[in-house]
Design a protein around this motif. Structure first.
Motif, PDB file in Angstrom:
ATOM      1  N   LEU A 133       0.824  -1.208   0.000  1.00 41.37           N
ATOM      2  CA  LEU A 133       0.000   0.000   0.000  1.00 41.37           C
ATOM      3  C   LEU A 133       0.853   1.250   0.000  1.00 41.37           C
ATOM      4  O   LEU A 133       0.669   2.152  -0.835  1.00 41.37           O
ATOM      5  CB  LEU A 133      -0.904  -0.022   1.241  1.00 41.37           C
ATOM      6  CG  LEU A 133      -1.708   1.238   1.503  1.00 41.37           C
ATOM      7  CD1 LEU A 133      -2.762   1.407   0.446  1.00 41.37           C
ATOM      8  CD2 LEU A 133      -2.353   1.190   2.866  1.00 41.37           C
ATOM      9  N   THR A 138       2.802   1.699  -3.286  1.00 33.72           N
ATOM     10  CA  THR A 138       1.959   2.218  -4.366  1.00 33.72           C
ATOM     11  C   THR A 138       1.658   3.695  -4.150  1.00 33.72           C
ATOM     12  O   THR A 138       1.697   4.495  -5.104  1.00 33.72           O
ATOM     13  CB  THR A 138       0.642   1.436  -4.426  1.00 33.72           C
ATOM     14  OG1 THR A 138       0.912   0.052  -4.462  1.00 33.72           O
ATOM     15  CG2 THR A 138      -0.156   1.825  -5.640  1.00 33.72           C
ATOM     16  N   LEU A 139       1.381   4.064  -2.910  1.00 30.78           N
ATOM     17  CA  LEU A 139       1.041   5.453  -2.616  1.00 30.78           C
ATOM     18  C   LEU A 139       2.187   6.389  -2.986  1.00 30.78           C
ATOM     19  O   LEU A 139       2.000   7.368  -3.726  1.00 30.78           O
ATOM     20  CB  LEU A 139       0.714   5.578  -1.131  1.00 30.78           C
ATOM     21  CG  LEU A 139       0.370   6.971  -0.636  1.00 30.78           C
ATOM     22  CD1 LEU A 139      -0.968   7.398  -1.191  1.00 30.78           C
ATOM     23  CD2 LEU A 139       0.321   7.001   0.880  1.00 30.78           C
ATOM     24  N   ARG A 190      -5.081  13.224  -7.589  1.00 27.84           N
ATOM     25  CA  ARG A 190      -4.389  12.817  -6.383  1.00 27.84           C
ATOM     26  C   ARG A 190      -4.980  13.496  -5.162  1.00 27.84           C
ATOM     27  O   ARG A 190      -5.253  12.876  -4.143  1.00 27.84           O
ATOM     28  CB  ARG A 190      -2.907  13.159  -6.525  1.00 27.84           C
ATOM     29  CG  ARG A 190      -2.118  12.914  -5.263  1.00 27.84           C
ATOM     30  CD  ARG A 190      -0.791  13.593  -5.319  1.00 27.84           C
ATOM     31  NE  ARG A 190      -0.963  15.020  -5.427  1.00 27.84           N
ATOM     32  CZ  ARG A 190      -0.030  15.855  -5.884  1.00 27.84           C
ATOM     33  NH1 ARG A 190       1.117  15.400  -6.291  1.00 27.84           N
ATOM     34  NH2 ARG A 190      -0.243  17.144  -5.945  1.00 27.84           N
ATOM     35  N   LEU A 194      -7.248  10.213  -4.240  1.00 25.99           N
ATOM     36  CA  LEU A 194      -6.315   9.319  -3.561  1.00 25.99           C
ATOM     37  C   LEU A 194      -6.343   9.519  -2.054  1.00 25.99           C
ATOM     38  O   LEU A 194      -6.601   8.588  -1.285  1.00 25.99           O
ATOM     39  CB  LEU A 194      -4.909   9.599  -4.098  1.00 25.99           C
ATOM     40  CG  LEU A 194      -3.885   8.500  -3.967  1.00 25.99           C
ATOM     41  CD1 LEU A 194      -4.268   7.364  -4.853  1.00 25.99           C
ATOM     42  CD2 LEU A 194      -2.533   9.033  -4.389  1.00 25.99           C
ATOM     43  N   THR A 205      -8.316   7.160   1.177  1.00 28.25           N
ATOM     44  CA  THR A 205      -7.557   6.589   2.294  1.00 28.25           C
ATOM     45  C   THR A 205      -8.039   7.150   3.619  1.00 28.25           C
ATOM     46  O   THR A 205      -8.249   6.405   4.585  1.00 28.25           O
ATOM     47  CB  THR A 205      -6.070   6.902   2.129  1.00 28.25           C
ATOM     48  OG1 THR A 205      -5.657   6.474   0.862  1.00 28.25           O
ATOM     49  CG2 THR A 205      -5.263   6.210   3.191  1.00 28.25           C
ATOM     50  N   ILE A 223      -4.182   5.392 -10.529  1.00 24.83           N
ATOM     51  CA  ILE A 223      -2.788   5.282 -10.133  1.00 24.83           C
ATOM     52  C   ILE A 223      -2.148   4.142 -10.909  1.00 24.83           C
ATOM     53  O   ILE A 223      -2.840   3.285 -11.463  1.00 24.83           O
ATOM     54  CB  ILE A 223      -2.710   5.027  -8.610  1.00 24.83           C
ATOM     55  CG1 ILE A 223      -1.358   5.389  -8.067  1.00 24.83           C
ATOM     56  CG2 ILE A 223      -3.017   3.579  -8.299  1.00 24.83           C
ATOM     57  CD1 ILE A 223      -1.298   5.353  -6.585  1.00 24.83           C
ATOM     58  N   SER A 266     -10.163   3.434  -9.205  1.00 25.75           N
ATOM     59  CA  SER A 266     -10.193   3.698  -7.763  1.00 25.75           C
ATOM     60  C   SER A 266     -10.640   2.499  -6.940  1.00 25.75           C
ATOM     61  O   SER A 266     -10.322   2.408  -5.768  1.00 25.75           O
ATOM     62  CB  SER A 266     -11.071   4.903  -7.447  1.00 25.75           C
ATOM     63  OG  SER A 266     -11.876   5.204  -8.530  1.00 25.75           O
ATOM     64  N   SER A 279      -9.603  -0.477  -7.140  1.00 23.17           N
ATOM     65  CA  SER A 279      -8.434  -1.257  -6.733  1.00 23.17           C
ATOM     66  C   SER A 279      -7.687  -0.541  -5.611  1.00 23.17           C
ATOM     67  O   SER A 279      -7.090  -1.186  -4.755  1.00 23.17           O
ATOM     68  CB  SER A 279      -7.517  -1.482  -7.909  1.00 23.17           C
ATOM     69  OG  SER A 279      -6.825  -0.306  -8.185  1.00 23.17           O
ATOM     70  N   TRP A 280      -7.732   0.777  -5.611  1.00 20.48           N
ATOM     71  CA  TRP A 280      -7.144   1.523  -4.506  1.00 20.48           C
ATOM     72  C   TRP A 280      -7.903   1.215  -3.220  1.00 20.48           C
ATOM     73  O   TRP A 280      -7.304   1.090  -2.148  1.00 20.48           O
ATOM     74  CB  TRP A 280      -7.188   3.015  -4.819  1.00 20.48           C
ATOM     75  CG  TRP A 280      -6.589   3.896  -3.777  1.00 20.48           C
ATOM     76  CD1 TRP A 280      -7.219   4.898  -3.101  1.00 20.48           C
ATOM     77  CD2 TRP A 280      -5.256   3.878  -3.290  1.00 20.48           C
ATOM     78  NE1 TRP A 280      -6.360   5.499  -2.217  1.00 20.48           N
ATOM     79  CE2 TRP A 280      -5.141   4.878  -2.315  1.00 20.48           C
ATOM     80  CE3 TRP A 280      -4.131   3.093  -3.561  1.00 20.48           C
ATOM     81  CZ2 TRP A 280      -3.956   5.134  -1.627  1.00 20.48           C
ATOM     82  CZ3 TRP A 280      -2.959   3.352  -2.879  1.00 20.48           C
ATOM     83  CH2 TRP A 280      -2.886   4.356  -1.919  1.00 20.48           C
ATOM     84  N   ASN A 339      -6.200  -0.472   0.099  1.00 19.10           N
ATOM     85  CA  ASN A 339      -6.370   0.092   1.432  1.00 19.10           C
ATOM     86  C   ASN A 339      -7.005  -0.902   2.391  1.00 19.10           C
ATOM     87  O   ASN A 339      -6.632  -0.992   3.556  1.00 19.10           O
ATOM     88  CB  ASN A 339      -7.278   1.325   1.363  1.00 19.10           C
ATOM     89  CG  ASN A 339      -6.480   2.560   1.076  1.00 19.10           C
ATOM     90  OD1 ASN A 339      -5.552   2.862   1.792  1.00 19.10           O
ATOM     91  ND2 ASN A 339      -6.820   3.244   0.022  1.00 19.10           N
TER      92      ASN A 339
END
Lengths: 109, 269
Positions: free
Chosen positions: A96, A99-100, B15, B19, B23, B152, B182, B184-185, B189
């Motif tokens: 994580l 990737t960030l 971002r 992003l 999170t 991303i 998003s 997959s983000w 997380n």
């Protein structure tokens, strides 16, 4: 001396075992920082995971020498293998954070 | 096709507005879930004194038996405690409802009608429900608002099979699987924040999403607790165990004076 597994289990003093959570914190933080490093450096594919492996070995070495004073069985049930094992949570945390930071530094301008 | 060499140019506002917010929201929802579960857990019901006494009596005899082969308790005390417990178990003086009447065989209370057992099951089901709801809501929120654009680039490669899951909403058959949407983000997380929760909320936190998914298939039907225990039978079994332990009993201070003398060499053996 205690030899059977049951007798060994009886010798374990619980508050001390709970204190071992500081080792888990160290593992988590080191995997986070390794992820940040890998992301900032722009490492890809296998080189990123190689960095993760190197960071695990390094932090295990430090824990072995500094925390466990070269006698891991005194401090951690399961000895060296438990020290090295990063745990599933930390692998995902590494990915994580990697990737960030990779996204922040290299993908976005 | 130089797909992997060409780098997409992404708007920095993605971002800032996608992003980081995703999170942040996931962290906060996890913490919220942990505290909600904590508040929903009703405090354990106070048991009446006879019920506690019966459990503690069993515990006492187990503790005594545990170290009987290398016992720190001198023989007079050990034997007297052991015999008193044996007599009490035989006569049933510690039983919650008093000594058994003798004619009616005691039956364990029916779990459906016993109020104590029902509470246990209900709280288990409540926590399960609370765990699942935020996951569904978050996935729906992300799918609704953050759909249809690339978020991303993953630093590691994945097989083409993941393309349909990770690039949902972006209809480009040629694009590298590393460019993901998003959702997959969200998954990254979901798995990666467990370590953070362990750091902030301590080890037994209820903010762990992935652990529910692994545990729920097994622990669902197996949650019925072993509440209706027949203490009479347990006491009888414990009595036999006590006799066995008494036979194996050995005081670890036995002949300690001889051992000390030998260690300091005052006794030639």
């Amino acid at each position: 001396m205690a030899t059977t597994k049951e007798e060994k289990a009886r010798l374990i003093y619980t508050p001390n075992v709970l204190h071992n959570s500081s080792l888990y914190t160290v593992k988590f933080l080191s995997s986070c920082f390794a992820g940040a490093t890998a992301g900032i450096l722009g490492l890809e594919n296998w080189s990123g995971f190689a960095l993760f492996l190197a960071s695990i070995l390094f932090s295990t070495g430090c824990m072995y020498v500094i925390n466990c004073k070269s006698r891991p069985t005194n401090y951690v049930a399961g000895g060296v293998k438990d020290l090295v094992n990063p745990g599933q949570d930390n692998v995902f945390s590494f990915v994580l954070v990697w990737t960030l930071f990779y996204g922040i530094v290299h993908v976005y301008d | 096709m130089g797909g992997s060499q060409v780098s997409l140019y992404l708007d920095p506002q993605i971002r800032d507005w996608v992003l980081f917010p995703i999170t942040l929201v996931m962290i906060l929802v996890g913490i919220l879930r942990h505290y909600v579960v904590l508040l929903l857990q009703s405090p354990p019901k106070k048991m009446p004194r006879p019920a506690i006494r019966e459990q503690r009596a069993l515990l006492r005899s187990q503790i005594l038996r545990e170290t009987s082969t290398n016992s720190p308790v001198p023989p007079e005390y050990y034997k007297s405690i052991s015999q008193e417990l044996s007599k009490a178990f035989e006569a049933g003086t510690y039983l919650k409802d008093g000594p058994p009447k003798g004619d009616t065989p005691s039956r364990p209370p029916n779990p459906l009608t016993d109020p104590n057992a029902m509470d246990g099951m209900m709280s288990g089901m409540k926590t399960q429900a609370v765990m699942m709801v935020p996951q569904m809501v978050l996935m729906g929120w992300i799918n609704f608002f953050f759909q249809g654009f690339v978020l991303i680039k993953l630093p590691f490669p994945l097989t083409l099979g993941f393309k349909s899951m990770l690039q949902r909403g972006i209809e480009t058959p040629d694009m590298d699987v590393r460019w993901v949407s998003s959702l997959s983000w969200y998954f990254l997380n979901f798995f990666g924040l467990n370590g953070l929760y362990r750091l902030i909320l301590g080890n037994d936190n209820s903010a762990d999403g992935s652990r529910d998914m692994m545990m729920s298939p097994y622990s669902g039907p197996a949650q019925t607790p072993a509440q209706p225990q027949d203490y009479n039978k347990l006491f009888k079994a414990e009595r036999d165990n006590l006799e066995l332990a008494e036979a194996l009993y050995n005081w670890n201070g036995k002949d300690v004076e001889l051992r000390i003398l030998r260690r300091y060499g005052k006794l030639s053996t």
